[in-house]
Design a protein around this motif. Structure first.
Motif, short mmCIF file in Angstrom:
data_model
loop_
_atom_site.label_atom_id
_atom_site.label_comp_id
_atom_site.label_asym_id
_atom_site.label_seq_id
_atom_site.Cartn_x
_atom_site.Cartn_y
_atom_site.Cartn_z
N ALA A 1 30.78 33.89 58.17
CA ALA A 1 32.51 34.51 58.15
C ALA A 1 32.20 35.83 58.18
O ALA A 1 31.47 36.51 57.60
N ASN A 2 32.75 36.69 59.33
CA ASN A 2 33.18 38.05 59.26
C ASN A 2 34.42 38.47 58.81
O ASN A 2 35.39 37.63 59.21
N TYR A 3 34.49 39.63 58.15
CA TYR A 3 35.84 39.91 57.48
C TYR A 3 36.37 41.41 58.39
O TYR A 3 35.34 42.24 58.58
N GLU A 4 37.29 41.31 58.51
CA GLU A 4 37.90 42.95 59.30
C GLU A 4 39.14 43.13 58.83
O GLU A 4 39.98 42.50 58.75
N VAL A 5 39.21 44.32 58.46
CA VAL A 5 40.69 45.19 58.00
C VAL A 5 40.75 46.15 59.12
O VAL A 5 40.12 47.23 59.06
N LEU A 6 41.69 45.94 60.25
CA LEU A 6 41.77 46.83 61.21
C LEU A 6 43.33 47.23 61.04
O LEU A 6 43.70 47.71 59.96
N GLY A 7 43.90 47.80 62.23
CA GLY A 7 45.28 48.16 62.14
C GLY A 7 45.58 49.13 63.25
O GLY A 7 46.41 49.67 63.41
N ASN A 8 44.76 48.99 64.21
CA ASN A 8 44.74 49.86 65.38
C ASN A 8 45.97 49.43 66.50
O ASN A 8 46.66 50.34 66.87
N SER A 9 46.47 48.09 66.37
CA SER A 9 47.32 47.49 67.11
C SER A 9 48.62 47.11 66.42
O SER A 9 49.59 46.99 67.09
N TRP A 10 48.64 47.13 65.21
CA TRP A 10 49.67 46.62 64.44
C TRP A 10 49.62 47.34 63.28
O TRP A 10 48.76 47.09 62.21
N PRO A 11 50.49 47.88 63.03
CA PRO A 11 50.63 49.25 61.64
C PRO A 11 51.22 48.29 60.37
O PRO A 11 52.10 48.93 59.78
N HIS A 12 50.64 47.38 60.18
CA HIS A 12 50.84 46.57 58.65
C HIS A 12 49.40 45.94 58.27
O HIS A 12 48.68 45.46 58.98
N LEU A 13 49.43 46.37 56.82
CA LEU A 13 47.95 45.73 56.29
C LEU A 13 47.92 44.64 56.35
O LEU A 13 48.68 43.72 56.17
N HIS A 14 46.62 44.15 57.20
CA HIS A 14 46.02 42.58 57.28
C HIS A 14 44.81 42.45 57.37
O HIS A 14 43.96 43.80 57.56
N ALA A 15 44.07 41.63 57.27
CA ALA A 15 42.58 41.25 57.31
C ALA A 15 42.79 39.99 58.01
O ALA A 15 43.43 38.96 58.06
N HIS A 16 41.59 39.95 59.00
CA HIS A 16 41.16 39.02 59.79
C HIS A 16 39.94 38.20 59.07
O HIS A 16 38.89 39.06 58.56
N VAL A 17 39.68 36.87 59.08
CA VAL A 17 38.54 36.27 58.67
C VAL A 17 38.16 35.51 60.15
O VAL A 17 38.98 34.42 60.40
N HIS A 18 37.11 35.64 60.74
CA HIS A 18 36.45 35.01 61.70
C HIS A 18 35.36 34.11 61.49
O HIS A 18 34.29 34.68 61.00
N PRO A 19 35.12 32.88 61.52
CA PRO A 19 34.07 32.13 61.67
C PRO A 19 33.38 32.25 62.63
O PRO A 19 33.73 32.61 63.84
N ARG A 20 31.98 32.16 62.56
CA ARG A 20 30.97 32.66 63.58
C ARG A 20 30.12 31.58 63.77
O ARG A 20 29.92 30.97 62.71
N TYR A 21 29.77 31.06 64.91
CA TYR A 21 28.91 29.87 65.06
C TYR A 21 27.74 29.98 66.14
O TYR A 21 27.72 31.07 66.76
N ASN A 22 26.74 29.25 65.92
CA ASN A 22 25.34 29.27 66.59
C ASN A 22 25.63 28.88 68.06
O ASN A 22 25.04 29.64 68.83
N TRP A 23 26.80 28.24 68.38
CA TRP A 23 27.09 27.68 69.78
C TRP A 23 27.78 28.81 70.59
O TRP A 23 28.09 28.64 71.72
N GLU A 24 28.08 29.79 69.83
CA GLU A 24 28.86 30.82 70.78
C GLU A 24 27.92 31.49 71.84
O GLU A 24 26.62 31.48 71.77
N PRO A 25 28.36 31.86 73.01
CA PRO A 25 27.31 32.33 73.93
C PRO A 25 26.70 33.49 73.48
O PRO A 25 27.08 34.46 72.85
N PRO A 26 25.27 33.53 73.81
CA PRO A 26 24.37 34.61 73.27
C PRO A 26 25.10 36.18 73.75
O PRO A 26 24.78 36.92 72.82
N ALA A 27 25.64 36.28 74.39
CA ALA A 27 26.49 37.45 75.00
C ALA A 27 27.34 38.00 73.90
O ALA A 27 27.93 39.06 73.76
N HIS A 28 27.93 36.99 73.32
CA HIS A 28 28.95 37.24 72.42
C HIS A 28 28.57 37.12 70.95
O HIS A 28 29.37 37.54 70.01
#
Length: 134
Positions: free
Chosen positions: A58-85
């Motif tokens: 799982a990858n975690y991100e606290v951004l805010g570049n496009s929406w100025p409200h505090l939020h966090a992203h939790v992205h699951p990552r998989y081995n089946w993703e294309p190698p470029a990504h």
């Protein structure tokens, strides 16, 4: 859950109050927000790894570049993703917001499993029954 599911299990944590930056919060609230983010990530990891043996992390991100409200992203990552990504930020996917990845009824079972796991984890952490929804 996030409105796009190109990586199944993607979740978004929204701060309930008014804040733009993590540092806008008193330190105790920052700690609560970051704990909530980690518990959400734990739920994503537990559910996604049980459903897909190709789950990697799982990858975690606290951004805010496009929406100025505090939020966090939790992205699951998989081995089946294309190698470029596979080792790049999820934002590098050109088709991330393609309508075929939109959250819809196909994701109801996944949503239920994530919600159930989040409730279990927050109860185990000694938080109230609505902590997962705060």
């Amino acid at each position: 859950m996030g409105d796009t599911q190109h990586l199944p299990g993607y979740c978004l944590l929204l701060y309930r109050g008014e804040a733009n930056h993590l540092t806008d919060l008193p330190r105790s609230e920052r700690a609560d927000f970051l704990l909530d983010m980690s518990l959400l990530g734990e739920a994503v990891q537990n559910v996604c790894s049980a459903l897909d043996p190709q789950f990697r992390r799982a990858n975690y991100e606290v951004l805010g570049n496009s929406w100025p409200h505090l939020h966090a992203h939790v992205h699951p990552r998989y081995n089946w993703e294309p190698p470029a990504h596979r080792s790049s930020p999820v934002w590098s996917y050109p088709d991330r917001k393609d309508p075929r990845h939109q959250l819809d009824s196909r994701h109801d079972a996944l949503r239920t499993k994530l919600a159930d796991e989040l409730r279990r984890i927050t109860a185990e952490a000694g938080m109230g029954p609505d902590a997962a929804l705060r």
